[in-house]
Enzyme design. Structure first.
Site, PDB file in Angstrom:
ATOM      1  CB  VAL A  19      -0.946   0.005   1.210  1.00  0.00           C
ATOM      2  CG1 VAL A  19      -1.727   1.325   1.276  1.00  0.00           C
ATOM      3  CG2 VAL A  19      -1.909  -1.164   1.123  1.00  0.00           C
ATOM      4  NE  ARG A  50       8.399  -3.321  10.984  1.00  0.00           N
ATOM      5  CZ  ARG A  50       7.204  -3.377  10.429  1.00  0.00           C
ATOM      6  NH1 ARG A  50       7.099  -3.499   9.103  1.00  0.00           N
ATOM      7  NH2 ARG A  50       6.105  -3.292  11.157  1.00  0.00           N
ATOM      8  CE  LYS A 109      -7.540  -4.818   8.681  1.00  0.00           C
ATOM      9  NZ  LYS A 109      -6.487  -4.221   7.845  1.00  0.00           N
ATOM     10  CD  GLU A 133     -13.937   6.062   3.336  1.00  0.00           C
ATOM     11  OE1 GLU A 133     -14.434   4.918   3.400  1.00  0.00           O
ATOM     12  OE2 GLU A 133     -14.539   7.089   3.693  1.00  0.00           O
ATOM     13  CB  VAL A 136     -13.767   0.152   6.860  1.00  0.00           C
ATOM     14  CG1 VAL A 136     -14.945  -0.777   6.556  1.00  0.00           C
ATOM     15  CG2 VAL A 136     -13.505   0.200   8.352  1.00  0.00           C
ATOM     16  N   GLY A 138     -11.125  -0.956   1.834  1.00  0.00           N
ATOM     17  CA  GLY A 138     -10.234  -0.499   0.767  1.00  0.00           C
ATOM     18  C   GLY A 138     -10.708   0.720   0.016  1.00  0.00           C
ATOM     19  CB  ILE A 140     -15.782   0.492  -0.708  1.00  0.00           C
ATOM     20  CG1 ILE A 140     -15.579  -0.745  -1.575  1.00  0.00           C
ATOM     21  CG2 ILE A 140     -17.260   0.849  -0.645  1.00  0.00           C
ATOM     22  CD1 ILE A 140     -16.210  -1.998  -1.010  1.00  0.00           C
ATOM     23  CE  LYS A 209     -10.946  -4.526   6.858  1.00  0.00           C
ATOM     24  NZ  LYS A 209     -10.825  -5.408   5.671  1.00  0.00           N
ATOM     25  N   GLY A 310      -5.661  -4.376  -1.619  1.00  0.00           N
ATOM     26  CA  GLY A 310      -4.718  -4.182  -2.718  1.00  0.00           C
ATOM     27  C   GLY A 310      -4.072  -2.818  -2.645  1.00  0.00           C
TER      28      GLY A 310
END
Length: 443
Positions: A19, A50, A109, A133, A136, A138, A140, A209, A310
């Site tokens: 991500v 890291r 989350k 946003e 929860v 991805g 949407i 979530k 994703g």
């Protein structure tokens, strides 16, 4: 806070995995459009990782931006984007960022479901934004519609498929007839499941979530420990086939409900597998897609559907939040903070209203059905349908040895009453085995 339209806003990125690398790439690729939409440019001032030695040539940024000193990085940013996950040291980093005057955009989350109020309190104390946003479902857009678009309405129910791994597994079990273990292996080979899929298949991811969704929808603090959780590891090919017989599919559902009681309203929040009609909007959600179904008094029924995970889909949601908080920095103002004024009690699972699909292996002799029906009546549980199928011939060849299968679907009742009914059925001498029990949702 506000910023001059000519001064870039400094963005610090915590994490550069799947991500994080997508966020960095899209910040670079869309820099002109983002500046036009915000009113000032965004400047990526650092990416906390890291280890510095890994090959990150696919991330189109100056290698000097990578750092292992996340604490120093957040102290010199206007906006901190967090995609490293976990509770600590993430919580301390975000609190430090807000204390330094930075707004925070997070996809975490687990932290929000565990200790969201602490983060909200810090954002209020320091006058900065906290947006999440991407935590929860991805890509949407679901949290902002609940928090902002439906702020003038009364939400009564949120039910969703919010974990792509489990939906992929259950969908493939439905379409192929395969068992759980072999389908998980397929999901892992295709990259839909982690090497250790526990967080997904045991429902931990979906429970976090659900806590976030319920908190926003019902203006009540709900943490992950108040969410009843069951995973899909016990779902069998026989359960999938039984659902198909009644025109349903099995989905792992996050269910958040407003409950009316004589003593006042309450909230029920749960995650578990359930049979849901194929005709229900959630019944047609395939593969690793997510969907959230919302019911509100005035708006009625609303459906939100899309990719729930994703790199690019999640980065899309993150950048939407970045644009929003950046506009606040430019124009002044802040987004909505925590809304927990309703402070509704969160009910235990036993108080949740649901239906059961129960399969029983019973002796094939007179009086069996009457005994079963009496057990349901004694627990104030009404039977909606009952079907009997003959069992396979026993070793002796007689009908009683063969037994029979009773499949019972109940009307709605408290889960505690349904569970007690199942326990009592298992104690009947005419019931040889309670073969399976699964909840039924989405009438």
């Amino acid at each position: 806070m506000s910023a001059s339209s000519s001064a870039p806003l400094r963005v610090a990125l915590l994490g550069c995995g799947v991500v994080g690398s997508s966020v960095a790439r899209l910040l670079v690729e869309h820099s002109g459009d983002l500046a036009a939409r915000i009113g000032t440019p965004l400047e990526l001032v650092g990416i906390a990782v890291r280890r510095l030695g890994r090959d990150r040539s696919d991330v189109p940024v100056d290698p000097s931006l990578f750092t292992t000193d996340a604490a120093a990085l957040v102290s010199r940013a206007d906006i901190v984007v967090e995609v490293i996950g976990g509770i600590e040291p993430t919580r301390d980093l975000l609190l430090s960022a807000m204390a330094s005057g930075a707004s925070v955009v997070s996809a975490n989350k687990a932290l929000l479901a565990e200790d969201g109020p602490t983060l909200y309190a810090a954002s209020d104390r320091h006058g900065v934004d906290l947006y999440y946003e991407a935590a929860v479902a991805g890509a949407i857009p679901i949290l902002r519609p609940i928090r902002d678009s439906l702020a003038g309405d009364r939400i009564t129910k949120v039910i969703g498929i919010v974990n792509g791994t489990t939906n992929f597994v259950l969908d493939k079990m439905d379409s192929t007839g395969a068992g759980f273990a072999e389908t998980v292996e397929v999901a892992q080979s295709l990259g839909y499941a982690e090497a250790d899929p526990t967080a997904d298949v045991e429902g931990f991811d979906a429970a976090a979530k659900a806590a976030i969704l319920a908190s926003l929808a019902f203006h009540t603090r709900v943490d992950i420990h108040q969410v009843h959780r069951e995973g899909i590891t016990e779902v069998t090919a026989a359960d999938i086939a039984a659902a198909d017989e009644m025109g349903a599919v099995v989905k792992l559902l996050a269910i958040c409900e407003r409950v009316s009681r004589p003593e006042g309203e309450a909230v029920s929040v749960r995650v578990h597998p359930a049979m849901i009609p194929r005709t229900h909007p959630l019944g047609s959600v395939r593969d690793a897609f997510n969907a959230v179904f919302v019911e509100a008094d005035a708006a009625g029924e609303l459906m939100f559907y899309g990719r729930g995970a994703g790199g690019d889909p999640t980065a899309s949601a993150i950048l939407g939040d970045v644009v929003e908080v950046a506009r606040h920095r430019v124009n002044g103002g802040r987004g909505a903070g925590e809304s927990a004024y309703a402070d509704l009690p969160v009910l235990p699972m036993g108080a949740a209203s649901t239906r059961y699909h129960i399969s029983l292996d019973v002796a094939d002799r007179p009086g069996v059905l009457a005994a079963v029906a009496t057990t349901f009546a004694e627990h104030d549980v009404s039977i909606e349908t009952v079907r009997q199928r003959p069992g396979a011939p026993g070793e002796s060849g007689d009908d009683e040895a063969a037994g029979a299968t009773l499949v019972v679907v109940t009307h709605r009742a408290p889960d505690a009453a349904l569970s007690a009914t199942v326990e009592a059925l298992g104690a009947l001498d005419t019931v040889r085995e309670v073969v399976s029990v699964m909840r039924v949702e989405g009438e």
